[in-house]
Enzyme design. Structure first.
Site, short mmCIF file in Angstrom:
data_model
loop_
_atom_site.label_atom_id
_atom_site.label_comp_id
_atom_site.label_asym_id
_atom_site.label_seq_id
_atom_site.Cartn_x
_atom_site.Cartn_y
_atom_site.Cartn_z
N ILE A 34 0.87 -1.18 0.00
CA ILE A 34 0.00 0.00 0.00
C ILE A 34 0.91 1.23 0.00
O ILE A 34 1.67 1.42 0.94
CB ILE A 34 -0.92 0.00 1.24
CG1 ILE A 34 -1.81 -1.23 1.24
CG2 ILE A 34 -1.75 1.30 1.29
CD1 ILE A 34 -2.74 -1.34 0.04
N HIS A 91 -13.49 4.57 12.09
CA HIS A 91 -14.38 5.73 12.27
C HIS A 91 -13.76 6.94 11.60
O HIS A 91 -12.53 7.13 11.64
CB HIS A 91 -14.70 5.98 13.75
CG HIS A 91 -13.62 6.61 14.58
ND1 HIS A 91 -13.43 7.98 14.68
CD2 HIS A 91 -12.67 6.05 15.37
CE1 HIS A 91 -12.44 8.24 15.50
NE2 HIS A 91 -11.95 7.09 15.93
N GLU A 134 -18.18 7.95 16.31
CA GLU A 134 -17.52 7.01 17.23
C GLU A 134 -17.17 7.72 18.52
O GLU A 134 -17.27 7.18 19.62
CB GLU A 134 -16.26 6.43 16.57
CG GLU A 134 -15.55 5.36 17.38
CD GLU A 134 -14.52 5.89 18.36
OE1 GLU A 134 -14.19 7.10 18.29
OE2 GLU A 134 -14.07 5.12 19.22
#
Ligand code: DTR
Ligand code: CA
Ligand code: ZN
Ligand code: ZN
Length: 438
Positions: free
Chosen positions: A43, A124, A170
């Site tokens: 990534i 979140h 959250e």
């Protein structure tokens, strides 16, 4: 050379024709599940950080935060959603109300996979009101987003269905994730094979913590870090502290990664991980200094790659990969008599890793006196693999054969080419079709 004369299709020709016919159109067939069995891609840290820069800009443009009920949160949702829509995801916004304000969960489904076996990964997206929330939790949100985009780039086709989520509110008490789980029909909830949670994964004085919940998920992360010779610790106090909690309470296998919040790093931890003992893992936890400057790049990169590893590994099925995918080109290409080489391209996509050590190359070239021809396979990087040499004594017509090439040093994805050159005067022909089996 011998005069051209009509020939019936040999058995080999019928076999090649059948193989290519199975490939149907000249473009590549849909990728198949074995891609999911391959290693996850790296990534790119730069991509993850670019998302953090965007989230920082959004906070700066919206009173300095991305909190529930504020403009900065909805702008964050819109940013992430646009990236996913462009990458081929099926996205949906789930609205809820908390504290008199509208909240949003963003749910993104990657088409395909077994709808009865759903692997979820989430984070979140909201911040506290006091700051931009770049580590808490832009870090998790950006890493999950880039992993989802990597799935799209790879055209991954895993056995399980992949679903990604970005939760609202959250910080107000896991409100968005609780709302999602509570509103999931029991039948849908039972399809969840696992939920992976990522909340604070780029802390400036980082630790490497693995949630101690589902043993298979826990081991998947531990194995990844063991492969990097990076010690991990069990995340013990996180049970109720982030969005995996509602899933765990509903009986869904959960796991995740954490790089630490306001707790202090011990000397022993500094010994194994570096950083500063006696200092919080994140001194800007829930503070206005939780900006793009509040990120440890190494931790963010490692954890992003670990997320991809877990998604690739846990979404793969246990079935053996189906027979290979044939990537073919059936366009005719004329071969100039005693002239320059010509090529026919095939674009291979949706694979990960390198080509096989026994790559099958099916070739169908119509040409009288085939001894005139030299045939090569060109890999995406230009490396040539000789399939057939010329031969003054081979007066037979047509090259209809399947060659086996050790292409294991070549990247699978890319444009491969069949190259044909006629090196003797008289007798002519053309590339009729050819294909690669991965
Ligand atoms: N509650 C999270 C931060 C947090 C604190 N401890 C843990 C353990 C595991 C995951 C997250 C956390 C927040 O402030 O968003
Ligand atoms: Ca990386
Ligand atoms: Zn927080
Ligand atoms: Zn958080």
């Amino acid at each position: 050379m011998s005069p051209a004369r009509p020939r019936s299709l040999s058995v080999a020709a019928l076999a090649v024709a059948a193989l290519l016919a199975a490939a149907a159109p000249a473009v590549q067939a849909a990728p198949t599940a074995e891609a999911a069995l391959a290693a996850a891609p790296d990534i790119p840290l730069a991509n993850v950080k670019a998302h953090l820069t965007q989230l920082q800009s959004i906070a700066t443009a919206n009173s300095g935060n991305r909190a529930h009920g504020r403009a900065g949160y909805k702008a964050s949702v819109d940013y992430v959603k646009a990236k996913l829509d462009a990458a081929g995801y099926t996205t949906a916004l789930q609205q809820f109300t908390s504290g008199g304000a509208t909240g949003y969960n963003l749910i993104a489904d990657w088409p395909g996979g077994d709808p009865n076996k759903v692997l979820m990964a989430g984070s979140h997206l909201d911040s506290v009101t006091s700051g931009a929330g770049i580590n808490d939790n832009g870090s998790g949100s950006a890493a999950v987003l880039e992993t989802a985009l990597a799935v799209s780039r790879a055209q991954l086709a895993p056995d399980k269905h992949l679903r990604f989520a970005w939760w609202g509110a959250e910080e107000l008490g896991l409100v968005g994730s609780k709302y999602y789980v509570n509103n999931l029909a029991t039948a849908e909830r039972s399809k969840l094979a696992g939920y992976l949670n990522f909340d604070m994964i780029g802390s400036p004085n980082p630790g490497y913590f693995v949630y101690d919940d589902d043993p298979v998920i826990e081991q998947t992360f531990k194995d990844y870090y063991a492969g990097l010779s990076i010690p991990t610790e069990i995340e013990t106090e996180g049970d109720g502290r982030s969005d995996h909690a509602p899933f765990k309470n509903a009986g869904v296998p959960v796991g995740g990664l954490f790089s630490g919040a306001d707790y202090t790093k011990t000397s022993a931890q500094a010994q194994k991980w570096g950083g500063t003992a006696g200092q919080a893992f994140d001194r800007c936890y829930h503070s206005s200094c939780d900006t793009t400057a509040n990120i440890n790049d190494t931790a963010l990169d490692r954890n992003s790659d670990a997320i991809a590893h877990a998604v690739w590994t846990l979404s793969a099925g246990t079935t053996t990969p189906p027979t290979g995918t044939v990537f073919s080109n059936t366009a005719d290409v004329a071969v100039p008599d005693n002239g320059a080489a010509v090529t026919s391209p095939v674009s291979v996509t949706g694979r990960t890793g390198n080509a096989p050590s026994a790559l099958k190359v099916a070739v169908d070239i119509k040409h009288t006196y085939r001894g005139d021809l030299v045939v090569d396979l060109l890999a995406p990087d230009g490396t040539a693999y000789r399939l057939k040499n010329s031969s003054g004594s081979d007066s037979a017509d047509n090259v209809i054969a399947t060659y086996t090439v050790n292409a294991s040093s070549e990247t699978a994805n890319g444009t491969w080419k069949l190259q044909v050159r006629d090196v003797a005067a008289q007798d002519t022909g053309y590339i009729d079709s050819w294909g690669l089996t991965f």
